[in-house]
Design a protein around this motif. Structure first.
Motif, short mmCIF file in Angstrom:
data_model
loop_
_atom_site.label_atom_id
_atom_site.label_comp_id
_atom_site.label_asym_id
_atom_site.label_seq_id
_atom_site.Cartn_x
_atom_site.Cartn_y
_atom_site.Cartn_z
N TYR A 117 0.81 -1.21 0.00
CA TYR A 117 0.00 0.00 0.00
C TYR A 117 0.85 1.27 0.00
O TYR A 117 1.76 1.42 0.82
N ALA A 118 0.51 2.17 -0.91
CA ALA A 118 0.98 3.53 -0.77
C ALA A 118 0.05 4.23 0.22
O ALA A 118 -1.15 3.93 0.26
N MET A 119 0.60 5.14 1.01
CA MET A 119 -0.14 5.75 2.10
C MET A 119 -0.16 7.27 2.00
O MET A 119 0.72 7.87 1.36
N GLY A 120 -1.13 7.86 2.67
CA GLY A 120 -1.20 9.31 2.64
C GLY A 120 -1.91 9.87 3.87
O GLY A 120 -2.55 9.13 4.62
N TRP A 121 -1.77 11.16 4.03
CA TRP A 121 -2.50 11.90 5.06
C TRP A 121 -3.24 13.06 4.40
O TRP A 121 -2.67 13.78 3.57
N PHE A 122 -4.49 13.23 4.81
CA PHE A 122 -5.30 14.35 4.38
C PHE A 122 -5.86 15.01 5.64
O PHE A 122 -5.86 14.42 6.72
N ARG A 123 -6.37 16.20 5.47
CA ARG A 123 -7.00 16.86 6.60
C ARG A 123 -8.22 17.64 6.15
O ARG A 123 -8.33 18.03 4.98
N GLN A 124 -9.14 17.86 7.07
CA GLN A 124 -10.34 18.63 6.77
C GLN A 124 -10.68 19.51 7.96
O GLN A 124 -10.93 19.00 9.07
N ALA A 125 -10.66 20.81 7.71
CA ALA A 125 -11.03 21.79 8.72
C ALA A 125 -12.53 22.07 8.61
O ALA A 125 -13.13 21.86 7.55
N PRO A 126 -13.14 22.57 9.68
CA PRO A 126 -14.58 22.86 9.65
C PRO A 126 -14.94 23.82 8.52
O PRO A 126 -14.30 24.86 8.35
N GLY A 127 -15.93 23.45 7.74
CA GLY A 127 -16.39 24.31 6.66
C GLY A 127 -15.51 24.32 5.43
O GLY A 127 -15.76 25.07 4.49
N LYS A 128 -14.49 23.47 5.42
CA LYS A 128 -13.57 23.43 4.28
C LYS A 128 -13.55 22.03 3.67
O LYS A 128 -13.92 21.05 4.30
N GLU A 129 -13.07 21.97 2.45
CA GLU A 129 -12.93 20.68 1.78
C GLU A 129 -11.71 19.93 2.32
O GLU A 129 -10.76 20.53 2.83
N ARG A 130 -11.77 18.63 2.16
CA ARG A 130 -10.62 17.81 2.53
C ARG A 130 -9.44 18.18 1.64
O ARG A 130 -9.59 18.35 0.42
#
Length: 126
Positions: free
Chosen positions: A31-44
């Motif tokens: 598996y290739a891996m990643g990190w994403f984030r999502q703030a309130p009211g914003k897109e990932r």
């Protein structure tokens, strides 16, 4: 594969956190891996990615120079070391994985990934 994040919490601006993502139910080295984030009211948004081999990494502009992604195949875990945090880094951080035939390839789009963790909250106070 199942992904479980940990390590989030409340930190002051300028501080550091290390997020962990434990993978189970699959062959981690595939598996290739990643990190994403999502703030309130914003897109990932994309934060960082790492190839199957660990030799290839990619970072968003906001992560470059402050965040480091790494993986430990012996522990089936991927990490995100975050430094010099600011309130703008406040978000739910999610770990993600995709099977990759290419050991050196990394992925930066949500559409590339098939498996997601539940996320861990990071809150940076000013």
């Amino acid at each position: 594969v199942q992904l479980v994040e940990s390590g989030g919490g409340l930190v002051q601006a300028g501080g550091s956190l290390r997020l962990s993502c434990a993978a189970s139910g699959g062959t981690f080295v595939n598996y290739a891996m990643g990190w994403f984030r999502q703030a309130p009211g914003k897109e990932r948004e994309f934060v960082a990615a790492i190839s199957r081999s660990g030799g290839g990494t990619n970072y968003s502009d906001v992560a470059k120079g402050r965040f480091v992604i790494s993986r430990d195949s012996a522990k089936n875990t991927v990490y995100l070391q975050m430094s010099n945090l600011t309130p703008d880094d406040t978000a739910v951080y999610s770990c993600t994985a995709t099977i990759s035939a290419d050991r050196s390839k990394f992925y930066s789009s949500t559409y590339d990934y098939d498996y997601w963790g539940q996320g861990t909250q990071v809150t940076v106070s000013s």
